[in-house]
Design an enzyme around this catalytic site. Structure first.
Site, PDB file in Angstrom:
ATOM      1  N   LYS A 105     -10.955  34.826  43.295  1.00  0.00           N
ATOM      2  CA  LYS A 105     -10.377  33.479  43.193  1.00  0.00           C
ATOM      3  C   LYS A 105     -10.927  32.556  44.263  1.00  0.00           C
ATOM      4  O   LYS A 105     -11.078  31.355  44.051  1.00  0.00           O
ATOM      5  CB  LYS A 105      -8.842  33.541  43.201  1.00  0.00           C
TER       6      LYS A 105
ATOM      7  N   ASP B 216      -2.778  32.818  41.915  1.00  0.00           N
ATOM      8  CA  ASP B 216      -3.624  32.496  43.072  1.00  0.00           C
ATOM      9  C   ASP B 216      -4.916  31.812  42.642  1.00  0.00           C
ATOM     10  O   ASP B 216      -5.410  30.900  43.325  1.00  0.00           O
ATOM     11  CB  ASP B 216      -3.928  33.789  43.855  1.00  0.00           C
TER      12      ASP B 216
ATOM     13  N   ARG C 263      -8.946  25.857  51.526  1.00  0.00           N
ATOM     14  CA  ARG C 263     -10.188  25.724  52.292  1.00  0.00           C
ATOM     15  C   ARG C 263     -11.403  26.028  51.423  1.00  0.00           C
ATOM     16  O   ARG C 263     -12.441  25.376  51.538  1.00  0.00           O
ATOM     17  CB  ARG C 263     -10.138  26.673  53.502  1.00  0.00           C
TER      18      ARG C 263
ATOM     19  N   MET D 138      -1.895  32.580  58.537  1.00  0.00           N
ATOM     20  CA  MET D 138      -1.144  33.521  57.685  1.00  0.00           C
ATOM     21  C   MET D 138      -0.342  34.522  58.505  1.00  0.00           C
ATOM     22  O   MET D 138       0.790  34.880  58.129  1.00  0.00           O
ATOM     23  CB  MET D 138      -2.093  34.259  56.738  1.00  0.00           C
TER      24      MET D 138
HETATM   25  N1  NAD Z   1      -4.035  30.761  55.312  1.00  0.00           N
HETATM   26  C1  NAD Z   1      -3.582  31.068  54.114  1.00  0.00           C
HETATM   27  O1  NAD Z   1      -3.011  30.237  53.379  1.00  0.00           O
HETATM   28  C2  NAD Z   1      -3.761  32.481  53.598  1.00  0.00           C
HETATM   29  C3  NAD Z   1      -2.942  32.954  52.571  1.00  0.00           C
HETATM   30  C4  NAD Z   1      -3.118  34.255  52.105  1.00  0.00           C
HETATM   31  C5  NAD Z   1      -4.106  35.061  52.648  1.00  0.00           C
HETATM   32  N2  NAD Z   1      -4.887  34.574  53.643  1.00  0.00           N
HETATM   33  C6  NAD Z   1      -5.926  35.456  54.178  1.00  0.00           C
HETATM   34  O2  NAD Z   1      -5.549  35.876  55.482  1.00  0.00           O
HETATM   35  C7  NAD Z   1      -6.714  36.163  56.232  1.00  0.00           C
HETATM   36  C8  NAD Z   1      -6.588  35.447  57.565  1.00  0.00           C
HETATM   37  O3  NAD Z   1      -6.794  34.102  57.284  1.00  0.00           O
HETATM   38  P1  NAD Z   1      -5.988  32.883  57.939  1.00  0.00           P
HETATM   39  O4  NAD Z   1      -5.832  31.877  56.868  1.00  0.00           O
HETATM   40  O5  NAD Z   1      -4.776  33.342  58.672  1.00  0.00           O
HETATM   41  O6  NAD Z   1      -7.103  32.423  58.989  1.00  0.00           O
HETATM   42  P2  NAD Z   1      -6.923  31.555  60.285  1.00  0.00           P
HETATM   43  O7  NAD Z   1      -8.289  31.059  60.591  1.00  0.00           O
HETATM   44  O8  NAD Z   1      -5.809  30.610  60.096  1.00  0.00           O
HETATM   45  O9  NAD Z   1      -6.457  32.632  61.381  1.00  0.00           O
HETATM   46  C9  NAD Z   1      -7.262  33.742  61.672  1.00  0.00           C
HETATM   47  C10 NAD Z   1      -6.717  34.282  62.986  1.00  0.00           C
HETATM   48  O10 NAD Z   1      -7.371  35.517  63.249  1.00  0.00           O
HETATM   49  C11 NAD Z   1      -7.723  35.527  64.630  1.00  0.00           C
HETATM   50  N3  NAD Z   1      -8.837  36.441  64.831  1.00  0.00           N
HETATM   51  C12 NAD Z   1     -10.090  36.328  64.357  1.00  0.00           C
HETATM   52  N4  NAD Z   1     -10.830  37.353  64.784  1.00  0.00           N
HETATM   53  C13 NAD Z   1     -10.004  38.151  65.514  1.00  0.00           C
HETATM   54  C14 NAD Z   1     -10.169  39.368  66.230  1.00  0.00           C
HETATM   55  N5  NAD Z   1     -11.370  39.978  66.230  1.00  0.00           N
HETATM   56  N6  NAD Z   1      -9.106  39.889  66.874  1.00  0.00           N
HETATM   57  C15 NAD Z   1      -7.899  39.268  66.842  1.00  0.00           C
HETATM   58  N7  NAD Z   1      -7.666  38.108  66.204  1.00  0.00           N
HETATM   59  C16 NAD Z   1      -8.725  37.573  65.546  1.00  0.00           C
HETATM   60  C17 NAD Z   1      -8.104  34.096  64.940  1.00  0.00           C
HETATM   61  O11 NAD Z   1      -8.030  33.853  66.332  1.00  0.00           O
HETATM   62  C18 NAD Z   1      -7.022  33.337  64.169  1.00  0.00           C
HETATM   63  O12 NAD Z   1      -5.862  33.199  64.961  1.00  0.00           O
HETATM   64  C19 NAD Z   1      -7.909  35.685  55.393  1.00  0.00           C
HETATM   65  O13 NAD Z   1      -8.550  36.767  54.771  1.00  0.00           O
HETATM   66  C20 NAD Z   1      -7.255  34.786  54.337  1.00  0.00           C
HETATM   67  O14 NAD Z   1      -7.968  34.768  53.102  1.00  0.00           O
HETATM   68  C21 NAD Z   1      -4.750  33.323  54.135  1.00  0.00           C
HETATM   69  O1  G3P Z   2      -7.218  28.149  51.933  1.00  0.00           O
HETATM   70  P1  G3P Z   2      -7.784  29.250  51.075  1.00  0.00           P
HETATM   71  O2  G3P Z   2      -8.734  28.756  50.016  1.00  0.00           O
HETATM   72  O3  G3P Z   2      -8.344  30.377  51.919  1.00  0.00           O
HETATM   73  O4  G3P Z   2      -6.544  29.880  50.225  1.00  0.00           O
HETATM   74  C1  G3P Z   2      -5.428  30.328  50.945  1.00  0.00           C
HETATM   75  C2  G3P Z   2      -4.703  31.392  50.146  1.00  0.00           C
HETATM   76  O5  G3P Z   2      -5.549  32.477  49.819  1.00  0.00           O
HETATM   77  C3  G3P Z   2      -4.041  30.836  48.913  1.00  0.00           C
HETATM   78  O6  G3P Z   2      -3.365  31.881  48.237  1.00  0.00           O
END
Ligand code: NAD
Ligand code: G3P
Length: 335
Positions: free
Chosen positions: A188, A241, A252, A13
């Protein structure tokens, strides 16, 4: 106008949002943990860990999170790490967060404090200028420029106005109940796990959407109690969402539910490197509901299965037929 944005977390993200908002900012600095990823983003304009085929915009620079150099020059800082990491990270960079807009996209709940990300960020930074961006937002589709809706949650409307330009590439709606927007993202994820569990047992359309409706009903009951925004139910952070994550295998959280329901993985499980937010927040959402006198039978059943206290079939039976009735059993002795 926000000209320079720092993004903490070079994951899916963080990288996706760097790509999306870099067309509306002078510079985006993406802070990661791994030197090789930082080097790849700066030298090849590519994040090999998450989007190996995506050429990142030239105004995206990467830096190591250690030392968070350059953060002091950013007008906005976006936190895009797993919710379990938010407190420690914000604590570490808090001296660089004064007078900035802080944006959170992490969809989790701290346990056992039951605090949302914005509550944690305020506690650690003492900066009230906090905004949440949340909606049907798979990172890969964000990164590749596809249409996406998002809710900007902010107590201060001037913050929403300020961010409307930066997130102008999204279709936006707004809520002044920041905490409710965050809790939509937490809820969600929990129900997406449940949808995966349910669909691992029941594959028909009627069954799928019956369960989805039951989940959404419980989610709305919760939000009616805690949200001051009476329109939250139709906003991207809620309806959009919820449906995206509960229905699509790219999620995931939904995938976790499918794998648990099919006994592909046993719980409790260790999933290094994969961000399953729902499994970490299900207990907290049940306790938060209890604090508000809200019964959460579906979230409770999801927790029971995740923690091995019940099977998915028992869970489904309980959902459909209610808790088992005690019947007096007449013992017929053989012979
Ligand atoms: N991936 C999606 O589609 C999406 C969409 C919307 C919101 N989110 C939210 O965004 C947040 C991040 O999730 P993501 O999907 O990007 O996860 P991800 O696993 O793809 O990436 C997480 C990143 O954070 C880094 N990280 C973890 N601990 C760390 C630390 N202590 N210091 C610095 N970097 C650190 C990891 O190395 C990794 O690069 C979550 O809460 C998720 O729910 C994700
Ligand atoms: O892959 P999830 O289930 O963490 O969902 C990613 C985002 O939150 C979708 O909006």
């Amino acid at each position: 106008m926000i000209s320079r944005v720092g993004i903490i977390g070079a994951g899916s993200m963080g990288t996706a949002l760097a790509q999306r908002i870099s067309s509306r900012a002078e510079e985006v600095i993406l802070y990661g943990r791994k030197q090789e990823v930082v080097n790849s983003i700066n030298d090849e304009r590519c994040n090999p860990d998450y989007f190996p085929g995506l050429l990142l915009n030239p105004n995206i620079r990467a830096r190591l999170i250690a030392g968070n150099h350059g953060l002091e020059d950013c007008q906005a800082v976006l936190i895009a790490v797993p919710s379990s990491e938010v407190r420690s990270i914000v604590h570490a960079i808090s001296h660089d967060l004064a007078n900035k807009v802080i944006i959170t996209v992490s969809k989790g709940l701290e346990y056992p404090s039951l605090k949302t990300m914005s509550e944690i960020i305020f506690e650690e930074s003492n900066n009230p200028n906090i905004v949440c961006i949340s909606g049907p937002n798979f990172a890969d589709e964000i990164a590749y420029g596809h249409i996406a809706g998002a809710t900007i949650g902010a107590a201060d409307p001037s913050l929403s106005t300020m961010l409307s330009d930066l997130f102008g590439g999204f279709i936006l709606d707004f809520s002044d109940d920041l905490r409710a927007v965050e809790l939509c993202g937490v809820l969600k994820n929990v129900y997406a796990i449940g949808a995966g569990m349910w669909d691992s047992v029941y594959g028909n359309y009627n069954e799928h959407y019956t369960f989805l409706n039951m989940c959404y009903k419980e989610m709305c009951r919760f939000l009616r109690e805690i949200s001051s925004d009476r329109e939250i139910f139709t906003k991207f952070c809620c309806f959009g969402d919820f449906n995206l994550t509960a229905n699509v295998d790219k999620s995931r959280n939904r995938t976790l539910g499918l794998m648990v329901g099919k006994n592909i993985i046993k719980t409790p499980y260790l999933e290094p490197g994969v961000t399953f937010e729902g499994s970490k927040s299900v207990e907290g959402i049940i306790e938060l509901g209890a604090r508000h006198g809200i019964d959460m039978p579906i979230a409770t059943l999801i927790s029971d299965v995740l923690n091995g206290r019940s099977s998915i079939r028992n869970t489904v039976e309980t959902l459909i037929r209610g808790p088992p009735r005690r019947t007096s059993r007449r013992v017929v002795r053989a012979g």
